[in-house]
Write an enzyme that holds these catalytic residues in place. Structure first.
Site, PDB file in Angstrom:
ATOM      1  N   LYS A   1       3.142   6.777   4.673  1.00  0.00           N
ATOM      2  CA  LYS A   1       2.205   5.744   4.204  1.00  0.00           C
ATOM      3  C   LYS A   1       2.735   4.373   4.608  1.00  0.00           C
ATOM      4  O   LYS A   1       3.909   4.060   4.391  1.00  0.00           O
ATOM      5  CB  LYS A   1       2.045   5.800   2.679  1.00  0.00           C
ATOM      6  CG  LYS A   1       0.988   4.824   2.166  1.00  0.00           C
ATOM      7  CD  LYS A   1      -0.400   5.234   2.606  1.00  0.00           C
ATOM      8  CE  LYS A   1      -1.435   4.119   2.451  1.00  0.00           C
ATOM      9  NZ  LYS A   1      -1.300   3.062   3.501  1.00  0.00           N
ATOM     10  N   THR A   2       1.876   3.580   5.190  1.00  0.00           N
ATOM     11  CA  THR A   2       2.213   2.206   5.560  1.00  0.00           C
ATOM     12  C   THR A   2       1.924   1.267   4.399  1.00  0.00           C
ATOM     13  O   THR A   2       1.230   1.618   3.434  1.00  0.00           O
ATOM     14  CB  THR A   2       1.388   1.739   6.769  1.00  0.00           C
ATOM     15  OG1 THR A   2      -0.006   1.900   6.457  1.00  0.00           O
ATOM     16  CG2 THR A   2       1.742   2.527   8.018  1.00  0.00           C
ATOM     17  N   GLY A   3       2.449   0.061   4.524  1.00  0.00           N
ATOM     18  CA  GLY A   3       2.155  -1.000   3.560  1.00  0.00           C
ATOM     19  C   GLY A   3       2.390  -2.346   4.211  1.00  0.00           C
ATOM     20  O   GLY A   3       3.355  -2.498   4.963  1.00  0.00           O
TER      21      GLY A   3
ATOM     22  N   SER B   1       0.796  -1.240   0.000  1.00  0.00           N
ATOM     23  CA  SER B   1       0.000   0.000   0.000  1.00  0.00           C
ATOM     24  C   SER B   1       0.824   1.284   0.000  1.00  0.00           C
ATOM     25  O   SER B   1       0.246   2.370  -0.120  1.00  0.00           O
ATOM     26  CB  SER B   1      -0.968   0.006   1.187  1.00  0.00           C
ATOM     27  OG  SER B   1      -2.079  -0.831   0.922  1.00  0.00           O
TER      28      SER B   1
END
Length: 267
Positions: free
Chosen positions: A219-221, A81
């Site tokens: 932003k995480t993923g 993501s």
């Protein structure tokens, strides 16, 4: 007055002005220097006792980079993501979405997170990492335009053959933590080949904390046992891009990143 005496007086005045300016600037500069981390002396081993991974911090003002686990920093992984950031840039640039308030309507399919089971905008889908929204937008962008822009920004291995709405999710697209750091730096500096307004919009959507002394963009993923947290932080004393990549989840990667930033950057 002789020519030599005039030169001596002028030099004395210039010297006094330099000393005065230095005396006015030194306290602030010294304070900033004291707070700025020494990237050569950062030690983040304590934060990786429970997870294998890498951490990168780049001082964008002084062009210094600290890397924990240099080998892993160069290894490519699926962006998961974190790809929502370039996806949003491409979607806005190509007109697949109009702005951060562009709504896509929930299809009624129940997904694993309750917050996903409702209508979303581009901005809220970034905030809550709503996969279905960005998949729908990728389909609207189309394979040809997506490939064109992935190539333009030289994003990782540039391989989108895994399917227009799947290629970044544990599939064919791969990017290294160092490449992510470069991408985040270019986005902060607005050096990517997108319209300035597009980059400003996406940066605004990435804001996760806006405090008195710093603004955090990230932003995480998560996926296939890998966790990401990538972004940049703007402080009173400088701007830093960062990337954490671990064997774990994006939530864990963010938590570790915040612990490191609080120790060395945010105070």
């Amino acid at each position: 007055m002789s020519k030599r005496k005039i030169q001596t007086v002028l030099l004395s005045l210039i010297g006094a002005a330099v000393l005065l300016t230095s005396s006015l600037q030194t306290p602030r500069e010294a304070d900033a220097a004291e707070k700025r981390p020494n990237l050569r002396k950062m030690n983040v081993d304590e934060f990786f006792t429970d997870h294998d991974g890498t951490f990168i911090l780049r001082d964008l003002k002084n062009e210094k980079t600290f890397i924990y686990d240099n080998q892993r920093a160069k290894q490519r992984f699926a962006p998961q993501s974190t790809f929502k950031v370039p996806n949003a840039l491409i979607g806005l640039q190509t007109g697949a979405v109009k702005d951060e308030y562009d709504i896509k309507y929930w299809d009624g399919v129940k997904r694993e997170l309750d917050i996903w089971n409702q209508d979303h905008t581009l901005g809220s889908a970034m905030r809550y990492s709503v996969v279905w929204y960005y998949q729908a937008m990728a389909r609207d962008i189309g394979e040809d335009r997506m490939k064109e822009w992935i190539d333009k920004i030289a994003y990782g291995n540039q391989d989108i053959s895994g399917g227009i709405d799947q290629f970044w999710l544990s599939s064919t697209l791969k990017i290294s933590p160092l490449e992510q750091t470069d991408f985040m730096e270019a986005l902060y500096k607005e050096k990517l080949p997108f319209d300035k307004s597009v980059m400003k919009t996406v940066k605004r959507m990435m804001i996760q904390e806006d405090e008195d002394h710093y603004t955090l963009y990230g932003k995480t993923g998560s996926g296939s046992g890998i966790g990401w947290y990538a972004g940049f932080v703007k402080t009173e004393n400088g701007v830093y891009s960062f990337v954490t990549n671990i064997d774990g989840t994006g939530t864990e990667a963010k938590s570790m990143t915040m612990d490191i930033l609080n120790k060395y950057i945010l105070y």
